[in-house]
Every structure is written in structure tokens, then in C-alpha cells.
Design a protein around this motif. Structure first.
Motif, PDB file in Angstrom:
ATOM      1  N   SER A  10      54.356  39.757  34.886  1.00  0.00           N
ATOM      2  CA  SER A  10      53.292  40.760  34.836  1.00  0.00           C
ATOM      3  C   SER A  10      53.175  41.302  33.424  1.00  0.00           C
ATOM      4  CB  SER A  10      53.608  41.920  35.779  1.00  0.00           C
ATOM      5  OG  SER A  10      53.780  41.445  37.090  1.00  0.00           O
ATOM      6  N   LYS A  11      51.990  41.770  33.088  1.00  0.00           N
ATOM      7  CA  LYS A  11      51.787  42.427  31.800  1.00  0.00           C
ATOM      8  C   LYS A  11      50.705  43.475  31.963  1.00  0.00           C
ATOM      9  CE  LYS A  11      50.667  41.828  26.956  1.00  0.00           C
ATOM     10  NZ  LYS A  11      50.420  40.891  25.866  1.00  0.00           N
ATOM     11  N   VAL A  12      50.989  44.648  31.441  1.00  0.00           N
ATOM     12  CA  VAL A  12      50.021  45.739  31.451  1.00  0.00           C
ATOM     13  C   VAL A  12      49.898  46.240  30.022  1.00  0.00           C
ATOM     14  CG1 VAL A  12      49.505  48.046  32.312  1.00  0.00           C
ATOM     15  CG2 VAL A  12      50.633  46.387  33.800  1.00  0.00           C
ATOM     16  N   THR A  13      48.672  46.362  29.550  1.00  0.00           N
ATOM     17  CA  THR A  13      48.422  46.920  28.229  1.00  0.00           C
ATOM     18  C   THR A  13      47.633  48.200  28.414  1.00  0.00           C
ATOM     19  OG1 THR A  13      48.335  44.695  27.288  1.00  0.00           O
ATOM     20  CG2 THR A  13      47.401  46.469  25.964  1.00  0.00           C
ATOM     21  N   VAL A  14      48.159  49.289  27.857  1.00  0.00           N
ATOM     22  CA  VAL A  14      47.530  50.584  28.064  1.00  0.00           C
ATOM     23  C   VAL A  14      47.690  51.439  26.814  1.00  0.00           C
ATOM     24  CG1 VAL A  14      49.598  51.560  29.126  1.00  0.00           C
ATOM     25  CG2 VAL A  14      47.382  52.541  29.657  1.00  0.00           C
ATOM     26  N   LEU A  15      46.695  52.235  26.511  1.00  0.00           N
ATOM     27  CA  LEU A  15      46.748  53.180  25.408  1.00  0.00           C
ATOM     28  C   LEU A  15      47.383  54.468  25.923  1.00  0.00           C
ATOM     29  CD1 LEU A  15      45.978  53.852  22.481  1.00  0.00           C
ATOM     30  CD2 LEU A  15      43.787  54.659  23.347  1.00  0.00           C
ATOM     31  N   LEU A  16      48.475  54.886  25.281  1.00  0.00           N
ATOM     32  CA  LEU A  16      49.195  56.073  25.731  1.00  0.00           C
ATOM     33  C   LEU A  16      49.002  57.230  24.751  1.00  0.00           C
ATOM     34  CD1 LEU A  16      52.536  54.342  26.793  1.00  0.00           C
ATOM     35  CD2 LEU A  16      50.573  54.916  28.217  1.00  0.00           C
ATOM     36  N   THR A  17      49.144  58.430  25.262  1.00  0.00           N
ATOM     37  CA  THR A  17      49.003  59.639  24.460  1.00  0.00           C
ATOM     38  C   THR A  17      50.384  60.130  24.038  1.00  0.00           C
ATOM     39  OG1 THR A  17      47.049  60.216  25.754  1.00  0.00           O
ATOM     40  CG2 THR A  17      48.039  61.973  24.445  1.00  0.00           C
ATOM     41  N   ALA A  18      50.510  60.494  22.776  1.00  0.00           N
ATOM     42  CA  ALA A  18      51.786  60.988  22.248  1.00  0.00           C
ATOM     43  C   ALA A  18      52.223  62.244  22.992  1.00  0.00           C
ATOM     44  CB  ALA A  18      51.653  61.272  20.757  1.00  0.00           C
ATOM     45  N   ASP A  19      53.540  62.429  23.070  1.00  0.00           N
ATOM     46  CA  ASP A  19      54.150  63.616  23.692  1.00  0.00           C
ATOM     47  C   ASP A  19      53.778  63.792  25.154  1.00  0.00           C
ATOM     48  OD1 ASP A  19      55.415  64.299  21.251  1.00  0.00           O
ATOM     49  OD2 ASP A  19      53.551  65.226  20.566  1.00  0.00           O
ATOM     50  N   THR A  20      53.535  62.695  25.845  1.00  0.00           N
ATOM     51  CA  THR A  20      53.217  62.716  27.270  1.00  0.00           C
ATOM     52  C   THR A  20      54.265  61.880  27.992  1.00  0.00           C
ATOM     53  OG1 THR A  20      50.857  62.869  26.781  1.00  0.00           O
ATOM     54  CG2 THR A  20      51.459  62.174  29.000  1.00  0.00           C
ATOM     55  N   THR A  41      56.863  47.492  24.813  1.00  0.00           N
ATOM     56  CA  THR A  41      56.665  47.214  23.397  1.00  0.00           C
ATOM     57  C   THR A  41      55.518  48.031  22.848  1.00  0.00           C
ATOM     58  OG1 THR A  41      55.228  45.344  23.876  1.00  0.00           O
ATOM     59  CG2 THR A  41      57.550  44.855  23.551  1.00  0.00           C
ATOM     60  N   LYS A  42      55.630  48.344  21.594  1.00  0.00           N
ATOM     61  CA  LYS A  42      54.604  49.085  20.880  1.00  0.00           C
ATOM     62  C   LYS A  42      53.708  48.065  20.197  1.00  0.00           C
ATOM     63  CE  LYS A  42      54.473  52.553  17.208  1.00  0.00           C
ATOM     64  NZ  LYS A  42      55.339  53.349  16.323  1.00  0.00           N
ATOM     65  N   ASP A  43      52.419  48.200  20.382  1.00  0.00           N
ATOM     66  CA  ASP A  43      51.473  47.282  19.748  1.00  0.00           C
ATOM     67  C   ASP A  43      51.487  47.528  18.247  1.00  0.00           C
ATOM     68  OD1 ASP A  43      49.846  45.164  20.181  1.00  0.00           O
ATOM     69  OD2 ASP A  43      48.103  46.334  20.796  1.00  0.00           O
ATOM     70  N   ILE A  44      52.002  46.575  17.504  1.00  0.00           N
ATOM     71  CA  ILE A  44      52.146  46.724  16.062  1.00  0.00           C
ATOM     72  C   ILE A  44      51.163  45.775  15.378  1.00  0.00           C
ATOM     73  CG2 ILE A  44      53.757  46.567  14.134  1.00  0.00           C
ATOM     74  CD1 ILE A  44      56.016  46.610  16.253  1.00  0.00           C
ATOM     75  N   PRO A  45      50.269  46.291  14.546  1.00  0.00           N
ATOM     76  CA  PRO A  45      49.376  45.379  13.832  1.00  0.00           C
ATOM     77  C   PRO A  45      50.170  44.539  12.827  1.00  0.00           C
ATOM     78  CG  PRO A  45      49.040  47.633  13.082  1.00  0.00           C
ATOM     79  CD  PRO A  45      50.026  47.679  14.207  1.00  0.00           C
TER      80      PRO A  45
END
Length: 166
Positions: A10-20, A41-45
Motif C-alpha cells: 500500500s502507499k498513501v501520499t498526503v500533504l500534512l500540516t506542521a505541528d499537527t 517518508t518525507k517527500d524530498i525534492p
């Protein structure tokens, strides 16, 4: 996505909000047992690497830096980590080379040096971190490997390597 890329994973990609605070629930898709590894993992450019152009990098504990490299020639290339900005202080670093942007197909790994044959036009990804994900800094350089040319002249019993006689 319970069958990411045609697999059983499985893989889920989601934009998360800091300090949440977020909670992750992992379960089997029916009533069976679940054996799983959870990787967050953190999406790293990916920054681009160029031949003979050193890049100084620092990574905090638990993080990594990602670089891309697209060779213009099919040759042997060397990815090497040396001391950050020429400093004398050494760090325990770790590099991994992948042939896909998803970082699923690792083709080489080492603490400081990878020597590998690469195909022209393909993009490869180098992940830099501290060993055991500790804080680290270093200087990454990509260079072409040396090509040896062997030849034997008909009027000599010597073998020539890159022209000098041996």
C-alpha cells in the motif's frame, strides 16, 4: 491504495500540516492477519548533480538528502563522499543509489563511494544520510571512471595500457 504499483503493498501520499498530530491505522483488507512494515517518508525534492561539481550537504538526525543524476554517456561513474567543504572533521555517512524516482530499486550502497555502470539518458537518484540516520555532513562529487585501453602492437611483445609501454 492497497495494491500500489501492481503489488500487494500500500502507499498513501498526503500533504500534512506542521505541528499537527496524525494517527495511522493499518489493517488487513478482510479479517486475515497482517504482517507489515510501516515506512513514513518525507517527500524530498531531488537536487541535480553534475560531473566534477562538488555539492556540500548537511542532514539533521533522522533525515536524508536526495539528488538526481542523468548521465550523458553510458560509462562507469563514481559517486563519492568526502569531508564537508574540505573540513578535516569526518562524519559517518551513508549513500544509496536508485534507478527510479520512487526509490524502490536500489542498485548500490556504501558509506562513502559507489562505482557503477550507468546508461546514458536514464535518471538515477542518490540518497545521502548519516549512518543509522544520525546527523551528518559531507561533500558529494560525481566523476567519470577511468577507462583502460589495452592494445598490442604487432611489432612488439609488450601490451600497451593507455599508451605507455608495460
Amino acid at each position: 491504495n492497497d495494491d500500489y504499483n501492481g503489488s500487494r503493498f500500500s502507499k498513501v501520499t498526503v500533504l500534512l500540516t506542521a505541528d499537527t498530530t496524525y494517527y495511522i491505522k493499518v489493517s488487513h483488507n478482510s479479517t486475515g492477519q497482517l504482517h507489515a512494515d510501516l515506512n513514513i517518508t518525507k517527500d524530498i525534492p531531488a537536487e541535480s548533480l553534475s560531473i566534477d561539481t562538488p555539492v556540500d550537504v548537511r542532514v539533521p538526525r533522522g533525515e536524508s538528502a536526495l539528488y538526481s543524476f542523468t548521465p550523458s554517456e553510458s560509462l562507469t561513474y563514481i559517486f563519492e563522499v568526502s569531508n564537508y567543504n574540505g573540513d578535516s572533521e569526518e562524519y559517518d555517512t551513508y549513500i544509496k543509489l536508485y534507478d527510479d524516482a520512487n526509490l524502490t530499486n536500489r542498485i548500490a550502497q556504501d558509506n562513502t563511494k559507489i562505482m557503477v555502470n550507468l546508461k546514458a539518458g536514464n535518471t538515477y537518484y542518490l540518497k545521502f544520510s548519516g549512518f543509522f540516520m544520525e546527523y551528518a555532513k559531507g561533500r558529494i562529487t560525481v566523476r567519470k571512471g577511468q577507462t583502460l585501453e589495452f592494445s598490442k602492437r604487432t611489432d612488439s611483445s609488450f601490451i600497451y595500457v593507455n599508451n605507455p609501454e608495460f
